[in-house]
Design an enzyme around this catalytic site. Sequence first.
Site, PDB file in Angstrom:
ATOM      1  N   CYS A 293       0.835  -1.191   0.000  1.00  0.00           N
ATOM      2  CA  CYS A 293       0.000   0.000   0.000  1.00  0.00           C
ATOM      3  C   CYS A 293       0.871   1.242   0.000  1.00  0.00           C
ATOM      4  O   CYS A 293       1.087   1.900   1.030  1.00  0.00           O
ATOM      5  CB  CYS A 293      -0.959  -0.041   1.177  1.00  0.00           C
ATOM      6  SG  CYS A 293      -2.161  -1.338   0.884  1.00  0.00           S
ATOM      7  N   GLU A 294       1.373   1.518  -1.169  1.00  0.00           N
ATOM      8  CA  GLU A 294       2.321   2.601  -1.404  1.00  0.00           C
ATOM      9  C   GLU A 294       2.590   2.490  -2.899  1.00  0.00           C
ATOM     10  O   GLU A 294       2.480   1.401  -3.449  1.00  0.00           O
ATOM     11  CB  GLU A 294       3.613   2.290  -0.646  1.00  0.00           C
ATOM     12  CG  GLU A 294       4.572   3.414  -0.455  1.00  0.00           C
ATOM     13  CD  GLU A 294       4.300   4.214   0.824  1.00  0.00           C
ATOM     14  OE1 GLU A 294       4.278   5.429   0.700  1.00  0.00           O
ATOM     15  OE2 GLU A 294       4.112   3.630   1.906  1.00  0.00           O
TER      16      GLU A 294
END
Length: 407
Positions: free
Chosen positions: A328-329
């Site tokens: 999640c990036e």
Amino acid sequence: MIDSDLLDVASEYGNPVYVYDSEKIASQYQRLINAFSSVGDLRINYATKALSNISILKLMKQLGSGLDTVSIQEVQLGLAAGFEPQAIIYTPNGVSLKEIEAVAKMGVQINIDNLSLLEQFGTRHPKNPVCIRINPHVMAGGNSNISVGHIDSKFGISIHQIPHLLRIVENTAMNINGIHMHTGSDILDIDVFLHAAEILFDTAKHFKNLEFLDFGSGFKVPYHENDIETNIEELGEKLSKRFIAFCQEYGSELQLIFEPGKYLVSQAGHFVTQVNVVKQTTSTVFAQVDSGFNHLIRPMLYGSHHHIENLSDPNGKERFYSVVGYICETDTFGSNRKIAEITEGDLLVFRNSGAYCFSMASNYNSRYRPAEVLWHKGKAHLIRKRETFEDILHNQVEIAFSKASEQ
Ligand SMILES: *Cc1c(COP(=O)(O)O)cnc(C)c1O
């Protein structure tokens, strides 16, 4: 090793998985040795930080290499792999005097790159041999984030500070036995490197008891088709000649040292991942793999290019994909790459994954770091197990909070 071997390794050890080909490491080592064969006393010190698995270090030892290390822990790893302390050089940046003293006590060659610690160490241990890392301020070219020669670099003692350096050496009567430079990561132009070498020779003339000159690294390897690489043979021919002439001038036969990381292990590494999802947005087709910058940070950290291929289905029609990860990036491995048509479940391989890939991996998103496999003499050897949930909790300390009602 061939690509079908990679598929076999992934089916046996799962994915994502790093696979290293020992034959490629050995042939790169040999190519370097051959290029400098006219030098009487040549030493290759593998830069441990590129890929620090103990089995890789043992392979390097078997090839005849020494080690370049940047932390006391890397020194300890080298000793654990069976290296003699004399085969290790320690080139830290910004570490404490205490750490340098501890490493020197182990019998490892230390290399100091700032005047403050040079003076403190020299005052306390004048007899202990010390190598000096200079910064010749020659830009090796390539990526400015990995080049360390510029004027504001935190690495090395500036050549403009040589008079100050000489005063410290004289006042402490310390023993300087080597001069070192490591100008950056990509030597694109041999003449630029030779120019830096002249600066090192000029510096060396100030010291009477040298045993070696260490030219660091920066050998560039090709990362994609038609990519330029350092012409090692040409560098070998030109620098050897100049080095031999310098030794005559200097009056003794010095040892010539290089400390390659990338050159020895980059191309030997293959990172195999699996496509979880193919996702079409209005303008892009994403292939999302079971990895992210937690496992391979170089593209996001400094824009490195890793060639990506479809291992499972290499002969399909080529289409454009942005290969991204699952954390999640934003974790883009490659944008709009032409890759043989990808179906969910296909295995993709990232090339040039030997250097600064696993060694920079983390547990971000609480994911496991991948397994590592060494392909040696036609067989796969597991050299690091895939992590498990215990590894995620290892060293974490749980506090037993009382219920709110009991407070
Ligand atoms: C990292 C490093 C190397 C190795 O650089 P590569 O570009 O991987 O060859 C060599 N010497 C020193 C001092 C280093 O810090």
